[in-house]
Write a protein that holds these residues in place. Sequence first.
Motif, PDB file in Angstrom:
ATOM      1  N   ARG A  32      -1.289  27.565  30.674  1.00  0.00           N
ATOM      2  CA  ARG A  32      -0.536  27.781  31.914  1.00  0.00           C
ATOM      3  C   ARG A  32       0.532  26.703  32.008  1.00  0.00           C
ATOM      4  O   ARG A  32       0.237  25.538  32.267  1.00  0.00           O
ATOM      5  N   SER A  65       1.109  30.642  36.298  1.00  0.00           N
ATOM      6  CA  SER A  65      -0.252  30.569  36.827  1.00  0.00           C
ATOM      7  C   SER A  65      -0.232  30.149  38.282  1.00  0.00           C
ATOM      8  O   SER A  65       0.814  29.833  38.855  1.00  0.00           O
ATOM      9  N   THR A  67      -3.392  28.782  41.585  1.00  0.00           N
ATOM     10  CA  THR A  67      -4.759  28.768  42.065  1.00  0.00           C
ATOM     11  C   THR A  67      -5.049  30.071  42.800  1.00  0.00           C
ATOM     12  O   THR A  67      -4.234  30.542  43.597  1.00  0.00           O
ATOM     13  N   ALA A  68      -6.200  30.635  42.526  1.00  0.00           N
ATOM     14  CA  ALA A  68      -6.570  31.902  43.161  1.00  0.00           C
ATOM     15  C   ALA A  68      -7.513  31.702  44.329  1.00  0.00           C
ATOM     16  O   ALA A  68      -7.951  32.688  44.926  1.00  0.00           O
ATOM     17  N   LEU A 120      -2.021  36.688  46.918  1.00  0.00           N
ATOM     18  CA  LEU A 120      -2.022  36.264  45.518  1.00  0.00           C
ATOM     19  C   LEU A 120      -1.009  37.059  44.700  1.00  0.00           C
ATOM     20  O   LEU A 120      -0.274  36.509  43.875  1.00  0.00           O
ATOM     21  N   ALA A 124       2.477  35.999  42.435  1.00  0.00           N
ATOM     22  CA  ALA A 124       2.437  36.435  41.031  1.00  0.00           C
ATOM     23  C   ALA A 124       3.661  37.301  40.712  1.00  0.00           C
ATOM     24  O   ALA A 124       4.245  37.182  39.626  1.00  0.00           O
ATOM     25  N   PHE A 137      -4.856  33.031  36.251  1.00  0.00           N
ATOM     26  CA  PHE A 137      -5.389  32.808  37.594  1.00  0.00           C
ATOM     27  C   PHE A 137      -6.553  31.832  37.513  1.00  0.00           C
ATOM     28  O   PHE A 137      -7.518  32.063  36.784  1.00  0.00           O
ATOM     29  N   ILE A 140     -10.914  32.269  40.232  1.00  0.00           N
ATOM     30  CA  ILE A 140     -10.849  33.513  40.984  1.00  0.00           C
ATOM     31  C   ILE A 140     -12.008  33.636  41.974  1.00  0.00           C
ATOM     32  O   ILE A 140     -11.826  34.023  43.125  1.00  0.00           O
ATOM     33  N   TRP A 257     -10.679  42.353  41.115  1.00  0.00           N
ATOM     34  CA  TRP A 257      -9.946  41.692  40.033  1.00  0.00           C
ATOM     35  C   TRP A 257      -9.229  42.728  39.167  1.00  0.00           C
ATOM     36  O   TRP A 257      -8.046  42.555  38.846  1.00  0.00           O
ATOM     37  N   SER A 280      -7.482  33.916  32.675  1.00  0.00           N
ATOM     38  CA  SER A 280      -8.088  33.265  33.821  1.00  0.00           C
ATOM     39  C   SER A 280      -8.945  32.123  33.347  1.00  0.00           C
ATOM     40  O   SER A 280      -9.345  32.051  32.182  1.00  0.00           O
TER      41      SER A 280
END
Length: 520
Positions: A32, A65, A67-68, A120, A124, A137, A140, A257, A280
Amino acid sequence: MAADFVVYGFSQSDVGDEDPQVYELDPDTTIRAIGKWSTAGDEAADYNFDQIARYRAKGITFMGSGTASIIFPKDFATPEIFDDMSTRDADGNPVPHDEFGFPEPARRGNIFNPKYREYLLSWARIQVDGGVDGLNFDEINAGFSGGLKYGFNGNEGFDDYAIADFTRYLLAKYPTYTAADWMSRFGIAADNLPRRDVPADDLAANFNYREYLRAGGWNLNPVNAANPLAPEWGRVIANRMYAEDTSFTATYIRRYWKGMVDELRGYAWRTKHRRLLISSNGLWPYVDFNSVGMYPWNPDEQTPDWRGADYVPVVDGHLNGAKSLQSQYRYLKEQSARIAGNVPVVVFIDWPTDMMTNYLNLPLRERQDYWRIFGAEAYANGIFPAFHLKDTVGSPTATDLGMMEFFTTYTRFFKDHRSIFKDNAIGTRAVRVGASGVAASLLVQRGTGRRTIHLVNHNYDQGIAPQAGFTVEADLGSCPRRVTMISPDRTRSTSPAFTCRHGTLKVAVDRLDYYNVILV
């Protein structure tokens, strides 16, 4: 294509920053390259998308990338929206995550909330519009631990959205259940039964799992073994989505997801006419490659202290090169295959953790030896190491640590022999080594059937003890015409003496420093 990647780097920058070390290392990709965090990345103007052209000029795939799951109050327009986006405990209260030590209150975002999933997707899409080749991600499903407040006992994720979905899950799983069945099997009160004639999100008239937990006295510890519905709800393991887990949380998180992945791939194709790579942190389905963060308290090995597999083994401040990670690496590869199919698996030292601290604090030679031993052992077991360049918390970079010359030299071996290291499965036939402290493995390449025998030397005590003059024996089932031995520790290949009878190969190894590969 991710299947063609052989050399991975790890360098993460803020969305407006760039790391020139990446161009020096020249990997196939970094896991990432940039990371969306809090409000940094909400707008296209936040990003330095110009660097993508520089990546492509070097042939490096650019992974965006974000943070999810970690969220802050300033991320949303009003406190009410922040509350709605947040995970909840079994009493319906937002769960704080003060254990992170951030100066502002942190919580976990709720993936069951469709508005949070859209949030999210919104950032993205900005990265897709900016031209990224893929998206990673992070964390998640991290919003189910309960955090420090509840001693990480799983008291989190019990918001209205999840409760309504749980009712849908139960009604779908037990389509013929009567009121008597619900009461006798799960001890659900007569005035709180799952109902098909009432919308699931009507928590006043339909089943309310929080009410059930309070009635049973489990609202402070919902996944208590005494709770009859705890197995139905499931226990979420952060950064893992195991194939065999069909509990409610796994079923619905997996579903949401997949919906996000499908939406982003479709969006990239509609707008850019390009296939978008997805990854991920952890082991997840529907990805192009799994990137597994190595950190303490991981679930990859049962240990007495619950810290999990020791991916950066250190004793008294020095590298414990005598330890082998073969079993742990194979576990990750095998689990990933069950979860995601035949996709690459890459491991990276996650941060900020004491594994990263231990790595950074090693003497220079031992930091290099970490990659010569444990990076090599990843390759030897069909997965890939991500060579560490930079994190986002101000730790010394690879350049600061004097590692860049080593990285560029060492990775050249894998680039030069990339056809050998792609798409390998772990062989089932035995390999025997006539020297102690050597981890051996047989890999079989899918498609070509090419067989390679890998030897990793763990005779180590603050320095490697080379092994010489021993034999390797492998049951191959058929005999080769020739055998070649290569190594990142040597400048040229050799043709070792060998014999083969009835499919059992015996190879004379003149010397093993850190890592040899025998090409059959």
